[in-house]
Each structure stands twice: as structure tokens, then as C-alpha cells.
Design a protein around this motif. Structure first.
Motif, mmCIF file in Angstrom:
data_model
loop_
_atom_site.group_PDB
_atom_site.id
_atom_site.type_symbol
_atom_site.label_atom_id
_atom_site.label_comp_id
_atom_site.label_asym_id
_atom_site.label_seq_id
_atom_site.Cartn_x
_atom_site.Cartn_y
_atom_site.Cartn_z
ATOM 1 N N SER A 12 0.910 -1.212 0.149
ATOM 2 C CA SER A 12 -0.006 -0.084 -0.031
ATOM 3 C C SER A 12 0.852 1.174 0.230
ATOM 4 O O SER A 12 0.409 2.208 -0.434
ATOM 5 C CB SER A 12 -1.142 -0.085 1.094
ATOM 6 N N LYS A 14 3.605 1.386 -1.518
ATOM 7 C CA LYS A 14 4.133 1.898 -2.909
ATOM 8 C C LYS A 14 3.051 2.380 -3.805
ATOM 9 O O LYS A 14 3.189 3.248 -4.684
ATOM 10 C CB LYS A 14 4.411 0.448 -3.451
ATOM 11 N N ASN A 15 1.602 2.132 -3.388
ATOM 12 C CA ASN A 15 0.662 2.269 -4.291
ATOM 13 C C ASN A 15 0.459 3.787 -3.772
ATOM 14 O O ASN A 15 0.246 4.646 -4.942
ATOM 15 C CB ASN A 15 -0.771 1.627 -3.810
ATOM 16 N N GLN A 18 2.847 6.086 -5.780
ATOM 17 C CA GLN A 18 2.411 5.862 -7.171
ATOM 18 C C GLN A 18 1.318 7.074 -7.452
ATOM 19 O O GLN A 18 1.321 7.769 -8.357
ATOM 20 C CB GLN A 18 2.197 4.722 -7.906
ATOM 21 N N THR A 19 0.306 6.816 -6.414
ATOM 22 C CA THR A 19 -0.762 7.792 -6.555
ATOM 23 C C THR A 19 -0.289 9.086 -6.484
ATOM 24 O O THR A 19 -0.850 10.275 -7.285
ATOM 25 C CB THR A 19 -1.728 7.323 -5.597
#
Length: 163
Positions: A12, A14-15, A18-19
Motif C-alpha cells: 500500500s 508503494k501504491n 505512485q498515486t
């Protein structure tokens, strides 16, 4: 169970990075800077959202302040992070971490140091000339030897600057 929970946190984070990268990219570009990287990491008990910027002229502390002031309300508006964190804006520095395929391609032909998760030829660290990346395979030439290493097997890659 504990390992599974740790894995979920890492995925999460990493997400989140990226977001944040995706919605900050046009903001940073419109200010005349290049968005080099976004990291969302836990150090000790504290979380950090690190925004790394670059430009053709290099980055000063004033540049970091300009970007910080511009992105802070944008991050608040998108609200991608539930817990408290520290927002940091910095330059990539002389010895840059090469994390993405774009980073690797940008520094093909330059000297790098590569840290590996598992040893190759008895070495967990290689220092040589970066050939680039193709289909997830990074090429490094060390002296007369050329190594082809899966990108996912590299724990850290940095450019080398001899002082």
C-alpha cells in the motif's frame, strides 16, 4: 499473519507513492521542474512522504520551498494518506538512486553501484558502467565482464561520483 500484514503495508505504501506521483507530476512540471521520485516510507515510528525534484539547472533550497508550497495544498486536496507523515521535498543529489526504468535509461553509459539481494559470482555489490534496461533486465559492465541482472533482483542502484 504478521508477515502478511507487513507485506500489505509495503504494497500500500508503494501504491500511495505512485498515486501521489501521478497527481503531482503535472503540478511539478508546470512549475518548471522534473518530478524525479516519490517515496512513502516508514523510518522508526515516523512516516515520510519524500518528493524528489530536478531541473536542468540543478535544485536549490529555494526550489524545494517553491515546490513544497505548491504541492502541499494539492496533497491535502487529494488526501491519499490516512495517518500523519512528514512531507519532504529535495533534490536527487549527486549520487542518485536509480529506481525506475526511466531513471536507468537516463543514466545508461554512466558509472553505477548496484547492490543485490543475492550474490552473483560471490558478490552482492557491483560497480561498473550501466548499459541500460530491456525487458526488465539491467546490463552492467564491470571491467571485462558484462552482467545481465533482473531488475527485481537489485536492492539499490546509485550513480557514482568520485570526489
Amino acid at each position: 499473519m504478521a508477515c502478511h500484514s507487513f507485506f500489505v503495508v509495503m504494497a500500500s505504501s508503494k501504491n500511495i507513492a505512485q498515486t501521489v506521483f501521478d497527481f503531482l507530476l503535472p503540478v511539478v512540471n508546470n512549475l518548471g521542474y522534473y518530478l524525479w521520485d516519490v517515496e512513502y516510507v516508514k523510518e522508526g515510528s515516523e512516516w515520510y512522504l519524500r518528493i524528489t525534484i530536478d531541473s536542468e539547472e540543478g535544485i536549490t533550497i529555494d526550489d524545494c520551498e517553491v515546490v513544497h508550497r505548491a504541492i502541499d495544498p494539492v496533497i491535502d486536496e487529494h488526501d491519499p494518506i490516512e495517518n500523519s507523515y512528514h512531507l519532504e521535498v529535495s533534490s536527487p543529489g549527486i549520487e542518485r538512486v536509480l529506481r525506475t526504468e526511466e531513471h536507468i535509461e537516463a543514466f545508461a553509459g554512466e558509472e553505477v553501484e548496484v547492490k543485490l539481494f543475492a550474490a552473483i559470482d560471490g558478490k552482492k555489490s557491483l560497480r561498473g558502467i550501466l548499459g541500460g534496461i530491456c525487458d526488465g533486465i539491467v546490463t552492467i559492465t564491470v571491467g571485462e565482464n558484462t552482467y545481465e541482472i533482473e531488475h527485481k533482483k537489485i536492492s539499490r542502484m546509485t550513480t557514482v561520483f568520485d570526489f
